[in-house]
Every structure is written in C-alpha cells, then in structure tokens.
Design an enzyme around this catalytic site. Sequence first.
Site, PDB file in Angstrom:
ATOM      1  N   ALA A   1     -10.009  -3.830  -2.180  1.00 55.27           N
ATOM      2  CA  ALA A   1     -11.053  -4.294  -2.016  1.00 55.27           C
ATOM      3  C   ALA A   1     -12.422  -4.059  -2.110  1.00 55.27           C
ATOM      4  O   ALA A   1     -13.612  -4.922  -3.325  1.00 55.27           O
ATOM      5  CB  ALA A   1     -10.857  -4.868  -0.232  1.00 55.27           C
TER       6      ALA A   1
ATOM      7  N   ASP B   1       0.785  -1.078  -0.548  1.00 55.34           N
ATOM      8  CA  ASP B   1      -0.205   0.226   0.021  1.00 55.34           C
ATOM      9  C   ASP B   1       0.399   1.382  -0.646  1.00 55.34           C
ATOM     10  O   ASP B   1       0.808   2.243  -0.782  1.00 55.34           O
ATOM     11  CB  ASP B   1      -0.885  -0.356   1.290  1.00 55.34           C
ATOM     12  CG  ASP B   1      -2.115   1.002   0.817  1.00 55.34           C
ATOM     13  OD1 ASP B   1      -3.425   0.977   0.734  1.00 55.34           O
ATOM     14  OD2 ASP B   1      -1.870   2.367   1.202  1.00 55.34           O
TER      15      ASP B   1
ATOM     16  N   ILE C   1      -5.174   2.268   0.287  1.00 56.76           N
ATOM     17  CA  ILE C   1      -4.861   1.750  -1.522  1.00 56.76           C
ATOM     18  C   ILE C   1      -5.612   0.353  -0.981  1.00 56.76           C
ATOM     19  O   ILE C   1      -6.977  -0.248  -2.155  1.00 56.76           O
ATOM     20  CB  ILE C   1      -3.700   2.253  -2.268  1.00 56.76           C
ATOM     21  CG1 ILE C   1      -2.968   3.232  -2.572  1.00 56.76           C
ATOM     22  CG2 ILE C   1      -4.123   1.395  -3.532  1.00 56.76           C
ATOM     23  CD1 ILE C   1      -4.314   4.382  -3.313  1.00 56.76           C
ATOM     24  N   ASP C   2      -5.476  -0.808  -0.235  1.00 54.39           N
ATOM     25  CA  ASP C   2      -5.741  -2.007  -0.431  1.00 54.39           C
ATOM     26  C   ASP C   2      -7.293  -2.024   0.138  1.00 54.39           C
ATOM     27  O   ASP C   2      -8.035  -2.651  -0.334  1.00 54.39           O
ATOM     28  CB  ASP C   2      -5.298  -2.579   1.114  1.00 54.39           C
ATOM     29  CG  ASP C   2      -3.665  -2.635   0.902  1.00 54.39           C
ATOM     30  OD1 ASP C   2      -3.406  -2.223   0.181  1.00 54.39           O
ATOM     31  OD2 ASP C   2      -2.753  -2.406   1.864  1.00 54.39           O
ATOM     32  N   ILE C   3      -7.617  -1.160   1.260  1.00 56.46           N
ATOM     33  CA  ILE C   3      -8.895  -0.442   1.244  1.00 56.46           C
ATOM     34  C   ILE C   3      -9.638  -0.598   0.155  1.00 56.46           C
ATOM     35  O   ILE C   3     -10.858  -1.347  -0.355  1.00 56.46           O
ATOM     36  CB  ILE C   3      -9.397  -0.166   2.408  1.00 56.46           C
ATOM     37  CG1 ILE C   3      -9.052  -0.568   3.779  1.00 56.46           C
ATOM     38  CG2 ILE C   3     -10.935   0.346   2.185  1.00 56.46           C
ATOM     39  CD1 ILE C   3      -8.908   0.597   4.720  1.00 56.46           C
TER      40      ILE C   3
END
Length: 171
Positions: A37, A4, A32-34
Amino acid sequence: MAYDAVIQAETGFMSMNGEKNAQPLKMPVALIDILTAHQLKEGVLAALIYRSKTGKGAVISASLYHTGIASLANQAANVLSTGEDPKPLGSEHPNIFPYGVIVCTSDNISIVLAVGTDVQFVKFCQVIHREDIAVNPLYSSNRNRVEHREDLKAMIIHSVRQIHSEELIKS
C-alpha cells in the site's frame, strides 16, 4: 489473488522471523499488504507530480510479491554478498550488535537495546559498568561484535541483570 501470509512465506520473511532453531513465523501484522500500500501511495504521488508537470496521466501498479522481495533490504544484500541464507535472530539485527537485543534488569523489566554505533557501544559499556568490554579488541568494532555476538550477548545479559531499570533509564 494473493494473501499476505503466503507472500511472507514465498519471499523468505517467515524463514527469518522467530528465534533460532524454531519454526518459521509469520509477522503478526499484514506486513506485505501494508508495504505494498505504501508503494502504491508513492506511485500515486509520483503520478500526480508527473501530471502536474506534463498534463499526462500515468499507470501505476504494485505487486505483493515484488514488494516482499524489495523489502528484504539488508537481508537480501547479505545473501548477495555472502551467499548464505538469513537465519532467524529473534529481534536482533543481522548486521549491528547489540541492536534489538532484549535484556532483563534486576527488577525484571525487559528492555530492548538499540546500540547502533561504536561510540554508542562505548557509552553503553560505561552505563552497564563494563568499560573492559568496550576496550576488548573482540568487541571494539561493530564487525567484531557481530562476529562474536553470542559471547558478547551473554556478558551483556549478565551485566544488565545486575542493574535496576531506573538506573539504566536515567543513563
């Protein structure tokens, strides 16, 4: 494999985050990960709808990098329309002012302003006892407020500093 923090740097999030003239900062969450997802979730839901209508499956994928680029939203639009790279504004919004401005009241309570429209700005000026600002042509439209952000910000900070937080909350 991607991380991220690296994607935040590569896509420009870090260069926009933080205060003016300070080092770039990573968002304090795995942003960015969230967001990726969420894009995957939307893809799965779209695939389920597609399957319910057609009986066929679907392949979905999401890229951290592409999610980062897509999530630049208004900042990317600003670059495309002006050719200028976004600059760190702290918590302030690049296109709306005063939005995201943090001010301190007379009793040392920090509050964030979210004044999003011209009508709200007029009402805000009444609340801080500065109707003169609302009728000043330099600040009468959001475009003008953004253009004259620094002068207006100083006036707002000074005005709010004279008011107790409970008076602002009641308004």
